[in-house]
Design a protein around this motif. Structure first.
Motif, PDB file in Angstrom:
ATOM      1  N   SER A   3     -31.422  42.629  19.703  1.00 34.56           N
ATOM      2  CA  SER A   3     -32.489  41.678  19.406  1.00 34.56           C
ATOM      3  C   SER A   3     -32.886  41.729  17.933  1.00 34.56           C
ATOM      4  O   SER A   3     -32.906  42.799  17.322  1.00 34.56           O
ATOM      5  N   GLU A   5     -35.760  39.931  17.188  1.00 31.02           N
ATOM      6  CA  GLU A   5     -37.143  39.471  17.275  1.00 31.02           C
ATOM      7  C   GLU A   5     -38.062  40.401  16.503  1.00 31.02           C
ATOM      8  O   GLU A   5     -37.844  41.616  16.451  1.00 31.02           O
ATOM      9  N   VAL A   8     -39.739  43.958  17.951  1.00 25.97           N
ATOM     10  CA  VAL A   8     -38.885  44.454  19.031  1.00 25.97           C
ATOM     11  C   VAL A   8     -37.968  45.503  18.418  1.00 25.97           C
ATOM     12  O   VAL A   8     -37.375  45.286  17.360  1.00 25.97           O
ATOM     13  N   SER A  12     -32.883  47.353  20.929  1.00 26.50           N
ATOM     14  CA  SER A  12     -33.148  46.562  22.136  1.00 26.50           C
ATOM     15  C   SER A  12     -31.995  45.590  22.365  1.00 26.50           C
ATOM     16  O   SER A  12     -31.586  44.874  21.449  1.00 26.50           O
ATOM     17  N   PHE A  36     -35.840  45.907  26.398  1.00 27.59           N
ATOM     18  CA  PHE A  36     -36.471  45.861  25.085  1.00 27.59           C
ATOM     19  C   PHE A  36     -37.472  46.999  24.926  1.00 27.59           C
ATOM     20  O   PHE A  36     -38.160  47.376  25.886  1.00 27.59           O
ATOM     21  N   TYR A  38     -40.692  47.098  23.096  1.00 27.41           N
ATOM     22  CA  TYR A  38     -41.668  46.249  22.418  1.00 27.41           C
ATOM     23  C   TYR A  38     -42.592  47.128  21.575  1.00 27.41           C
ATOM     24  O   TYR A  38     -43.194  48.077  22.096  1.00 27.41           O
ATOM     25  N   TYR A  42     -46.759  43.364  19.643  1.00 20.77           N
ATOM     26  CA  TYR A  42     -45.842  42.284  20.035  1.00 20.77           C
ATOM     27  C   TYR A  42     -46.600  41.253  20.878  1.00 20.77           C
ATOM     28  O   TYR A  42     -47.383  41.591  21.765  1.00 20.77           O
TER      29      TYR A  42
END
Length: 278
Positions: A3, A5, A8, A12, A36, A38, A42
């Motif tokens: 990921s 993001e 994150v 993840s 994930f 987090y 988040y």
């Protein structure tokens, strides 16, 4: 895939899946699955992401927006979201979670049944195979040596949903307990003025959320419930005591005899004196 993001953890992982026509016609199928980490702070808000989402909290806590108030999901609980509608979730302190976006012709029926009976946050008991089945789905994408058989994955998703249906009491039932505290407080203190803020504080909700939740559970607004309790007490005293109407009005929390008579007549259909004579 890893990921990218914001907030994150870098390690993840997630996988996307495009189901075959057969899967769309016959099975429950994943559209995305992942694990994930987090990070604190988040937050995600979306208007729509065509699928249903299950999040299993492995550690930490996550919050989901329900009735305009965030509710906490603890470690070992499952969050169930209809992503066809606007939705939001966040974590203030961080958490680790397994998650799966899925769909299929029976997906909506499963979602409705689970949420109706268990709510959006479901506690999984000891000995639960929920995380194991979710890990198996993830492993089917993670490990190239395992075939991604759509029928087998559909069975695993079906097992997840069946376990949610058969799980124990859901944490949302605590809100019902909170409303019960408020109604009990009203019944024990109806002889004095009770404010909305006071009741909301007892329940542990904001006044706005408390009012909505209270009416959903009781069918009445907090003020209506208070008046109904006062009138019931007045009817009992009119039928079982020699108290004067003025004394009854005072003992039931009304400002004066005039206000009591007006409210009584409006709700019962006759004056207190006439009710007593009957």
């Amino acid at each position: 895939m890893y990921s990218k993001e914001e907030l994150v953890g870098k390690k993840s992982i997630y996988y996307l899946n495009t189901p075959t026509r057969t899967a769309r016609d016959l099975f429950l199928y994943p559209t995305a699955v992942g694990r994930f980490k987090y990070l604190p702070g988040y937050s995600l808000k979306r208007n729509r992401y065509d699928s249903y989402l299950i999040i299993y909290i492995e550690s930490g806590t996550m919050e989901i927006l329900l009735d305009e108030k965030y509710q906490i999901a603890q470690e070992g609980t499952v969050i169930f979201i209809d992503c066809y509608k606007p939705h939001a979730y966040r974590t203030l302190d961080g958490c680790t979670a397994l998650w799966i976006h899925f769909d299929g012709k029976m997906a909506r029926n499963y979602y409705k049944e689970v949420v109706k009976e268990k709510g959006h946050i479901i506690a999984m008991g000891e000995g639960s195979s929920f995380s194991s089945n979710l890990n198996k789905i993830l492993a089917s994408f993670d490990n190239p040596s395992l075939e991604k058989k759509e029928a087998a994955t559909s069975i695993l998703i079906n097992n997840l949903l069946l376990e949610l249906c058969l799980s124990g009491p859901n944490p949302e039932s605590s809100s019902k307990d909170a409303i019960k505290k408020a109604t009990t407080y009203i019944q024990e203190n109806f002889d004095r003025e009770i404010s909305l803020n006071e009741l909301a504080s007892i329940a542990g909700f904001s006044p706005y959320y408390f009012s909505r939740k209270f009416k959903r559970e009781t069918g009445l607004t907090p003020h209506q419930f208070l008046l109904s309790t006062r009138i019931d007490a007045a009817k009992y005293n009119l039928s079982n005591s020699n108290m004067t109407i003025k004394e009854i009005a005072s003992s039931c929390g009304f400002e004066d005899e005039s206000a009591f008579c007006y409210c009584f007549r409006k709700r019962v259909g006759c004056a207190p004196g006439k009710f007593k004579s009957k």
